[in-house]
Design a protein around this motif. Structure first.
Motif, PDB file in Angstrom:
ATOM      1  N   PHE C  75      41.711  75.262  10.411  1.00 16.74           N
ATOM      2  CA  PHE C  75      40.987  74.060   9.998  1.00 16.74           C
ATOM      3  C   PHE C  75      39.730  73.896  10.835  1.00 16.74           C
ATOM      4  O   PHE C  75      39.704  74.223  12.025  1.00 16.74           O
ATOM      5  N   THR C  76      38.689  73.386  10.185  1.00 16.83           N
ATOM      6  CA  THR C  76      37.511  72.978  10.933  1.00 16.83           C
ATOM      7  C   THR C  76      36.896  71.753  10.253  1.00 16.83           C
ATOM      8  O   THR C  76      37.220  71.430   9.108  1.00 16.83           O
ATOM      9  N   ALA C  77      36.026  71.097  10.994  1.00 11.29           N
ATOM     10  CA  ALA C  77      35.316  69.948  10.447  1.00 11.29           C
ATOM     11  C   ALA C  77      33.873  70.031  10.884  1.00 11.29           C
ATOM     12  O   ALA C  77      33.578  70.512  11.980  1.00 11.29           O
ATOM     13  N   THR C  78      32.996  69.564   9.997  1.00 10.16           N
ATOM     14  CA  THR C  78      31.585  69.622  10.358  1.00 10.16           C
ATOM     15  C   THR C  78      30.810  68.625   9.513  1.00 10.16           C
ATOM     16  O   THR C  78      31.396  67.765   8.844  1.00 10.16           O
ATOM     17  N   SER C  79      29.512  68.811   9.518  1.00 14.06           N
ATOM     18  CA  SER C  79      28.643  67.876   8.804  1.00 14.06           C
ATOM     19  C   SER C  79      27.247  68.497   8.682  1.00 14.06           C
ATOM     20  O   SER C  79      26.820  69.235   9.574  1.00 14.06           O
ATOM     21  N   ALA C  80      26.603  68.199   7.562  1.00 14.21           N
ATOM     22  CA  ALA C  80      25.176  68.480   7.374  1.00 14.21           C
ATOM     23  C   ALA C  80      24.698  69.825   7.902  1.00 14.21           C
ATOM     24  O   ALA C  80      25.062  70.871   7.391  1.00 14.21           O
ATOM     25  N   GLN C  81      23.893  69.789   8.989  1.00 13.03           N
ATOM     26  CA  GLN C  81      23.303  71.026   9.520  1.00 13.03           C
ATOM     27  C   GLN C  81      24.402  72.041   9.834  1.00 13.03           C
ATOM     28  O   GLN C  81      24.244  73.234   9.630  1.00 13.03           O
ATOM     29  N   GLY C  82      25.499  71.531  10.343  1.00 15.23           N
ATOM     30  CA  GLY C  82      26.613  72.413  10.688  1.00 15.23           C
ATOM     31  C   GLY C  82      27.154  73.113   9.463  1.00 15.23           C
ATOM     32  O   GLY C  82      27.416  74.326   9.477  1.00 15.23           O
ATOM     33  N   ILE C 100      41.389  78.301   3.947  1.00 19.14           N
ATOM     34  CA  ILE C 100      40.923  77.468   5.061  1.00 19.14           C
ATOM     35  C   ILE C 100      40.636  76.055   4.525  1.00 19.14           C
ATOM     36  O   ILE C 100      40.228  75.892   3.375  1.00 19.14           O
ATOM     37  N   VAL C 101      40.863  75.059   5.341  1.00 19.64           N
ATOM     38  CA  VAL C 101      40.502  73.687   4.948  1.00 19.64           C
ATOM     39  C   VAL C 101      39.414  73.175   5.890  1.00 19.64           C
ATOM     40  O   VAL C 101      39.489  73.361   7.112  1.00 19.64           O
ATOM     41  N   PHE C 149      45.684  71.801   1.948  1.00 17.34           N
ATOM     42  CA  PHE C 149      46.333  73.038   2.398  1.00 17.34           C
ATOM     43  C   PHE C 149      47.235  73.595   1.303  1.00 17.34           C
ATOM     44  O   PHE C 149      47.272  74.790   1.054  1.00 17.34           O
ATOM     45  N   LYS C 150      47.936  72.687   0.646  1.00 13.30           N
ATOM     46  CA  LYS C 150      48.860  73.137  -0.404  1.00 13.30           C
ATOM     47  C   LYS C 150      48.087  73.777  -1.563  1.00 13.30           C
ATOM     48  O   LYS C 150      48.464  74.832  -2.075  1.00 13.30           O
ATOM     49  N   ILE C 151      46.997  73.140  -1.917  1.00 13.45           N
ATOM     50  CA  ILE C 151      46.172  73.682  -3.013  1.00 13.45           C
ATOM     51  C   ILE C 151      45.584  75.035  -2.599  1.00 13.45           C
ATOM     52  O   ILE C 151      45.671  76.024  -3.328  1.00 13.45           O
ATOM     53  N   ALA C 152      44.999  75.061  -1.415  1.00 11.74           N
ATOM     54  CA  ALA C 152      44.316  76.267  -0.942  1.00 11.74           C
ATOM     55  C   ALA C 152      45.267  77.460  -0.906  1.00 11.74           C
ATOM     56  O   ALA C 152      44.937  78.559  -1.341  1.00 11.74           O
ATOM     57  N   GLU C 153      46.474  77.212  -0.380  1.00 14.17           N
ATOM     58  CA  GLU C 153      47.427  78.309  -0.246  1.00 14.17           C
ATOM     59  C   GLU C 153      47.982  78.737  -1.598  1.00 14.17           C
ATOM     60  O   GLU C 153      48.423  79.870  -1.763  1.00 14.17           O
ATOM     61  N   THR C 154      47.940  77.830  -2.572  1.00 10.65           N
ATOM     62  CA  THR C 154      48.425  78.190  -3.910  1.00 10.65           C
ATOM     63  C   THR C 154      47.410  79.049  -4.658  1.00 10.65           C
ATOM     64  O   THR C 154      47.763  80.072  -5.235  1.00 10.65           O
ATOM     65  N   VAL C 155      46.164  78.630  -4.603  1.00  8.88           N
ATOM     66  CA  VAL C 155      45.159  79.366  -5.392  1.00  8.88           C
ATOM     67  C   VAL C 155      44.405  80.409  -4.558  1.00  8.88           C
ATOM     68  O   VAL C 155      43.609  81.171  -5.082  1.00  8.88           O
ATOM     69  N   PRO C 158      39.494  78.493  -0.311  1.00  3.59           N
ATOM     70  CA  PRO C 158      39.334  77.449   0.690  1.00  3.59           C
ATOM     71  C   PRO C 158      38.980  76.104   0.047  1.00  3.59           C
ATOM     72  O   PRO C 158      38.408  76.062  -1.044  1.00  3.59           O
ATOM     73  N   VAL C 159      39.336  75.041   0.748  1.00  2.00           N
ATOM     74  CA  VAL C 159      39.109  73.699   0.218  1.00  2.00           C
ATOM     75  C   VAL C 159      38.294  72.875   1.221  1.00  2.00           C
ATOM     76  O   VAL C 159      38.595  72.848   2.411  1.00  2.00           O
TER      77      VAL C 159
END
Lengths: 302, 559, 383
Positions: C75-82, C100-101, C149-155, C158-159
């Motif tokens: 997992f990661t989190a970010t914004s805009a420029q990132g 990955i989420v 996570f459930k969606i990502a791992e099913t299909v 990444p979400v």
């Protein structure tokens, strides 16, 4: 069977896509002999992205996570963390990058990983230019060299970036240079590095007959002459960057013997080669002085 | 070989571009335009050895500590390495490539070590039983006769050796002093050879006198004459016969038999060959002041260089460009000898400059004993009737020692004049081989000009300059006290060190370089060889350059 | 347990519940509280994960690629420029089919420097192949992490979930906190089908020739199409477990509505208040929140909007040289199936407040059908 000079286990197969006499390929073969099958590779964009072979084939018997050009060290950091969290604490993750992916575009991720002292090995196989894209200069290209972006009329005027100095400044536990001409030494260093925790940086000079404009049969000979001319010293830096050890047990050869067989240096005059030799000598003296200095450092257990 | 995967539908594909096969379907051999291939050459040392000993091979086997095999490799060409390792003039060393790098390998010292091991390990020599019906008479038990007998016996022929002396060995026993070749070694070498196969001995039987060649011809299918040269040549000067003048060979025979000899205060040896050196040094051991007088200069001396140096070290004086002219006796005893001074003139047929007298220049030396060592002769009594002789030597018509008489062969000094032990060994072996081919009606082996390598083919990056390992020697003072062997042979670590110096010119010694450096994993490492896998070899030729010893040759593909 | 927490912490709590093994992030306003709280949770042992504190967003995402390739949740989190720095790696994660989420806090991109919200950062990643889910509340944010996570791992894609800077990220709301032990029943520990494994070595992502690359891309599209149902199914299943569901779109008072306002993110909440007010006035109006942006819920959108007489799309973003991005998406979803007029409104860029007054202005213009541009109407811009 008679005991072999180097391990007989082959983790690289024939049929790969490297050019004739490829030093990067020899480096991989030796390194994997040292590392063994419990090794996972991370390969950013570089010659080895191609050498490995086209999907769905591979020429290595270890797992490979191909990744982005600038992302070898960061992908390796994530892979190592992932493997550990999966319960695999044994596998060694080794980033395997060219000089472009190390000295240039990948240096940020490398610096980050080294500063964090990620438990990864990072090997730069250095063929001294962007060979995969057709021989463009990198910051690892040596002074004097022709490349397609440093044509003869304007050959590279700046010296090769001192990556070992940069890495030593990161206080990582192990740094070594190695040459494909000295496989036993290379293997010994990779084995040593394998057993260490933290970021280990290996710098292997890997001649590129194609890019160096060199007869392929001379690739190992060039790797050897690079060492014996002191152009590429074989060193180890331990104790978090403070202890330098330089290999000196060889008969010195002239820098010209190293440069003259290579077409990329063909335009250089004897005078220019002399001045390069002076630079080589100066760098060698700096290495030796570091070695002496580290021997005198107080308070370090050796 | 792996298979190339091609997909018919996306449904067969791993969704994440994951490999499911290796690359070995990709036969990169098609990229190659030059083909490397293993092509072993003959090491120059072997070409330099009259007996063609496989020197590279036995040195290699020493590096692997496979001593029995190493000894066996010598025995294929020379049954007496313990002898030649001591006394050979080692022309092999002159050919050694290492002399162009630092110093030639000490080949004789290695050979001697192996020879001595062969004597110590009696089981190494496997006895051969008679398996052929043919019988051969070998006349003379010097190196030529022993060699011929040995190789015939190896092949299962029955051999009868005839020797006029009581003890066997010829020149080995009578002509070479013990400090170079101990009698004990000679005894053991002979006993080993005699014990190796169906060989019988008739000692104290002089062929030509006690038994005729005709008789032998009736009883035996062939005869080998290895009589040697057991008579010293005379000086041909006034007063030569008489007290105080002694043939060098006779003196050596006395010394080697343990007789007490006393040449007196001042001894002079006339001659420049090995016999002269042996006589001079033996005389030194009796306390005499010894001078060698030679009609040419040091450069022309036929003696082994080491022997000359040793003689000098032991205090033998040399007087060059002089020849005895006249003997002066007083009171029946030798008083002095008048010498004619010489100078070098035009080269003679041997290529050496001929010594010519300098008119009117003579000098005298006070001498108690004058030894003659200007050459030896054969005793061909009873022989010359049967085979054609020339210059008091047997005339041969072929490489194997064929003579004018169909089933009579000859070899050694009696054919060549004073030569060397190794030449005699070679002659005996060649005759044995030829006889076998006659007996079995086999074809002559094809003769091919052997390929060899020189320093240009050696990748010297793989070698460090080192000095030749010298054999330990006893000090001169010790040496002069008696006939103790001077050269005590390599210690085990010296043997290893010296064997490790060998370049192994042109012959693979499994250094692994070709296999190790191949970027294409296209060299297969086998038990006792390597193979190029041409399916994958791209023809980069790194192996050719990195072979330290020139074992890999190349040729263009399609030619 | 119910807690009053900020939107960013709702992200952290969602991650906490998901047995995530590797976290990797680089700080950027307004995302920082996400990683700060996760750092604390890792340090305290509340989360059993490795947190790689990388030197850039590019490395944050490549570290997730590495970790996910090893077969664990990342997992990661970010914004805009990132997010924009990650762009290259976003593609890579898709091609590598790694679940990955990522939580992206919608922030405007510079220059000039802005830390306030708009959607151009995430919407400019529209075509990389990530699923995108736009959240409206802190509860939804927390819950969507778990669903993601459930969606990502099913299909095996990444979400990215997206929340507005400050209006959501820094707004405190009551959240029913999910506990890992409860979530495990819904989201069992992740077992990757293929992974970097020395006991079963494969090479991932090497050279793909034209004879294979095309099919690999075809399969990504197939997965995206499959994801339309998967997102719905996962949401339903989530509701069965936890009593809360969000749908892929959220229609509000659309029955019999002549005009429907299309919204996303926090603007949806504001819009609902305006809808209530206008319904009270007897105006037949409703709203449709788009929660799932990729894959685009074409059928659900058509189902709702085809019954209206007018559609007004509110975009807090702009595709320069064309229109608002949601506007385009709606238009292409309805194209050829209905001739309902669609109006586009651009508002709130760079964090400009989208107040009920702004929404009312849009609604009024849509209802009154006063003379206006059909495709692009700038609301509140100082002309």
């Amino acid at each position: 069977m008679r005991p072999a000079k180097i391990p007989t286990e082959e983790l690289m197969t024939s049929g790969h896509l490297a050019c004739q006499g490829c030093g990067a390929t020899q480096a991989m073969r030796f390194a994997l002999k040292a590392m063994g099958p419990k090794t996972a590779l991370v390969i950013p964009a570089c010659c080895w992205s191609v050498i490995d072979g086209p999907f769905p084939h591979t020429s290595l018997k270890v797992p490979i996570c191909h990744t982005l050009f600038e992302a070898a060290a960061s992908t390796a950091s994530g892979l190592k963390a992932g493997l550990e969290m999966r319960g695999d604490t044994e596998t060694v993750v080794m980033a395997w990058a060219g000089d472009g992916g190390t000295f240039d575009i990948g240096i940020q991720a490398l610096s980050g990983a080294a500063e964090r002292n990620e438990d990864i090995m990072y090997c730069c196989y250095d063929n001294e230019a962007y060979m995969n894209t057709g021989i463009q200069r990198s910051s690892a290209t040596p002074v004097g060299a022709w490349t397609t972006t440093t044509p003869v009329a304007h050959y590279k005027k700046r010296p090769k970036k001192k990556i070992i100095d940069i890495m030593a400044a990161h206080s990582i536990p192990y740094i070594a240079t190695a040459s494909v001409a000295y496989p036993q030494d290379l293997i010994e260093k990779f084995r040593r590095a394998r057993e260490i925790k933290g970021t280990r940086f290996m710098h292997v000079l890997a001649p590129c007959p194609t890019g160096w404009k060199l007869a392929p049969e001379l690739s190992v000979a060039m790797a050897r002459l690079a060492v014996t001319s002191r152009v590429f010293p074989l060193i180890e830096v331990t104790d978090n960057g403070s202890t330098w050890k330089v290999w000196k047990d060889f008969e010195q050869t002239p820098v010209a013997d190293y440069m003259k067989p290579q077409g990329r240096f063909r335009h250089l005059t004897d005078k220019e080669i002399d001045s390069i030799e002076e630079e080589v000598d100066r760098n060698w003296q700096i290495m030796l002085s570091r070695e002496r200095l580290s021997a005198d450092l107080p308070g370090l257990e050796r | 070989m792996g298979e190339k995967i091609t997909f018919k539908s996306y449904k067969e594909m791993p969704i994440n571009a994951m490999s499911i096969a290796d690359m070995t379907w990709n036969l990169t051999g098609s990229w190659r335009n030059i083909r490397p291939y293993y092509d072993f050459k003959m090491s120059p040392c072997r070409l330099g050895c009259p007996a063609m000993e496989d020197i590279q091979r036995y040195i290699f086997l020493v590096t692997e500590k496979r001593y029995e095999e190493a000894w066996g490799a010598i025995i294929e060409n020379n049954p007496m390495p313990a002898v030649t390792g001591r006394v050979c003039f080692h022309p092999c060393m002159d050919k050694c490539t290492r002399k162009d790098f630092d110093q030639a390998i000490n080949i004789p010292a290695i050979e001697r070590s192996l020879g001595d091991m062969g004597l110590e390990n009696r089981d190494w020599m496997k006895k051969v039983d008679a398996s052929k019906k043919e019988k051969v008479a070998v006349v003379g038990s010097g190196p030529a006769g022993l060699s011929c007998a040995f190789y015939l016996a190896r092949m299962g022929y029955q051999v009868a050796m005839f020797e006029s002396e009581k003890a066997l060995g010829g020149i080995l026993r009578w002509g070479i002093p013990e400090y170079r070749l101990p009698n004990d070694v000679v005894d053991r070498v002979i006993s080993q050879i005699l014990g190796s196969g169906p060989i019988t001995v008739r000692a104290e039987t002089t062929v030509g006198r006690d038994i005729g060649l005709d008789e032998l011809e009736k009883e035996y299918d062939a005869i080998f004459l290895g009589l040697g040269l057991m008579k010293s040549r005379s000086l041909g000067i006034e007063g030569e016969k008489g007290k105080g003048i002694e043939p060098g060979l006779e003196f050596l025979k006395k010394v080697n038999s343990g007789e007490t000899v006393s040449p007196g205060k001042r001894a002079v040896v006339v001659g420049g060959g090995n016999t002269a050196m042996d006589v001079a040094r033996c005389a030194r051991r009796t306390g005499s002041d010894v001078t060698v007088v030679y009609r040419r200069t040091m450069n022309e001396m036929p003696a082994i260089k080491d022997e000359i140096e040793e003689a000098e070290k032991e205090g033998v004086h040399f007087h060059f460009l002089a020849a005895p002219k006249e003997v002066v006796r007083s009171g029946g005893k030798l008083a002095k000898v008048v010498f004619q001074e010489m100078e070098l003139g035009e080269p003679d047929e041997s290529g050496r400059r001929r010594p010519v007298p300098v008119e009117g220049r003579t000098f005298e030396l006070e001498v108690d004993t004058l030894f003659t060592a200007i050459g030896e002769q054969a005793d061909l009594t009873g022989i010359e009737k049967k085979v054609e002789c020339e210059w008091n030597m047997i005339k041969t018509t072929g490489e194997a020692g064929e003579t004018s008489s169909a089933r009579i062969f000859a070899g050694g000094d009696v054919v060549t004049g004073a030569a060397s032990v190794v030449d005699a060994v070679a002659a005996g072996r060649k005759a044995a081989g030829k006889l076998d081919r006659i007996f079995t009606s086999a074809d002559e082996p094809a003769v091919e000009e052997p390929k060899t390598v020189g320093i240009e083919e050696i990748n010297t990056a793989y070698f460090h300059q080192t000095k030749r390992t010298l054999v330990p020697r006893i000090p001169v003072e010790e040496a002069l006290k008696g006939y103790l062997e001077i050269n005590s042979g390599f210690l085990p670590e010296q043997l290893e060190a010296e064997a490790d110096r060998c370049f192994s010119c042109g012959v693979c010694n499994f250094c692994d370089n070709c296999w190790m450096y191949c970027p294409d994993v296209a060299i297969v490492r086998l038990e006792d060889s390597y193979e190029v896998n041409y399916d994958f070899c791209k023809g980069c030729l790194v192996c050719v350059v990195e072979c330290p010893r020139g074992c890999i040759s190349t040729r263009e593909e399609g030619k | 347990m119910r807690k009053v927490i900020m939107g960013n912490h709702a992200v952290s709590y969602g991650v906490r519940a998901c047995d995530v093994k590797v976290l990797s992030a680089y700080p950027i306003t307004p995302q920082t509280q996400v990683v700060e709280l996760l750092s604390e949770m890792c340090a305290s042992g509340e989360i059993d994960a490795k947190f790689i504190k990388v030197e850039s967003e590019h490395s944050a995402m490549t570290a997730c690629v590495g970790a996910s390739a090893a077969g664990v949740r990342a997992f990661t989190a970010t914004s805009a420029q990132g997010l924009l720095l990650m762009h290259e790696v976003l593609h890579w994660a898709v091609g590598a089919r790694l679940p990955i989420v990522l939580a992206n806090i919608n922030r405007a991109v510079g220059p000039p420097w802005s830390i306030w919200t708009d959607q151009n950062d995430s919407l400019s990643q529209r075509d990389v192949g990530w699923l995108q889910i736009y959240c409206e509340s802190n509860q939804e944010t927390q819950d969507t992490i778990v669903q993601a996570f459930k969606i990502a791992e099913t299909v095996k894609l990444p979400v990215m979930l997206v929340l507005d800077a400050f209006f959501l990220s820094h707004t405190f709301e009551i959240v029913d906190i999910l506990e890992a032990k409860d979530v495990r029943k819904f989201l069992p520990p992740y077992v990757a089908e293929t992974k970097i494994d020395v006991d079963d070595p494969h090479s991932f992502g090497n050279l793909g020739s034209p004879s294979e690359y095309f099919e690999l891309r075809y399969m990504i599209q197939k997965a995206m199409e499959e994801a339309r149902d998967v997102v719905k199914d996962v949401d339903i299943e989530f509701k069965e477990h936890f009593g809360r569901g969000y749908g892929v779109v959220h229609p509000y008072r659309c029955d019999g509505a002549d005009v429907i306002l299309v919204t996303s993110g926090t603007v949806a909440s504001t819009t609902r208040a305006v809808i209530d007010e206008m319904r009270d006035e007897g105006i037949k109006i409703g709203s449709l929140k788009i929660r799932l942006f990729r894959p685009f819920p074409v059928e659900e959108v058509y189902e709702v909007l085809s019954k209206a007489k007018k559609v007004a799309v509110i975009d807090r973003n702009i595709s320069f040289g064309h229109h608002g991005i949601f506007f385009q998406e709606i238009k292409s979803a309805l194209y050829g199936r209905t001739d309902v007029p669609i109006f586009g409104y651009i508002t709130g860029l760079g964090g400009r407040d989208v107040t009920p007054k702004v929404i009312r202005e849009i609604a009024d213009r849509a209802v009154s059908d006063e003379k206006q541009e059909r495709d692009i109407n700038w609301i509140g811009v100082k002309v």
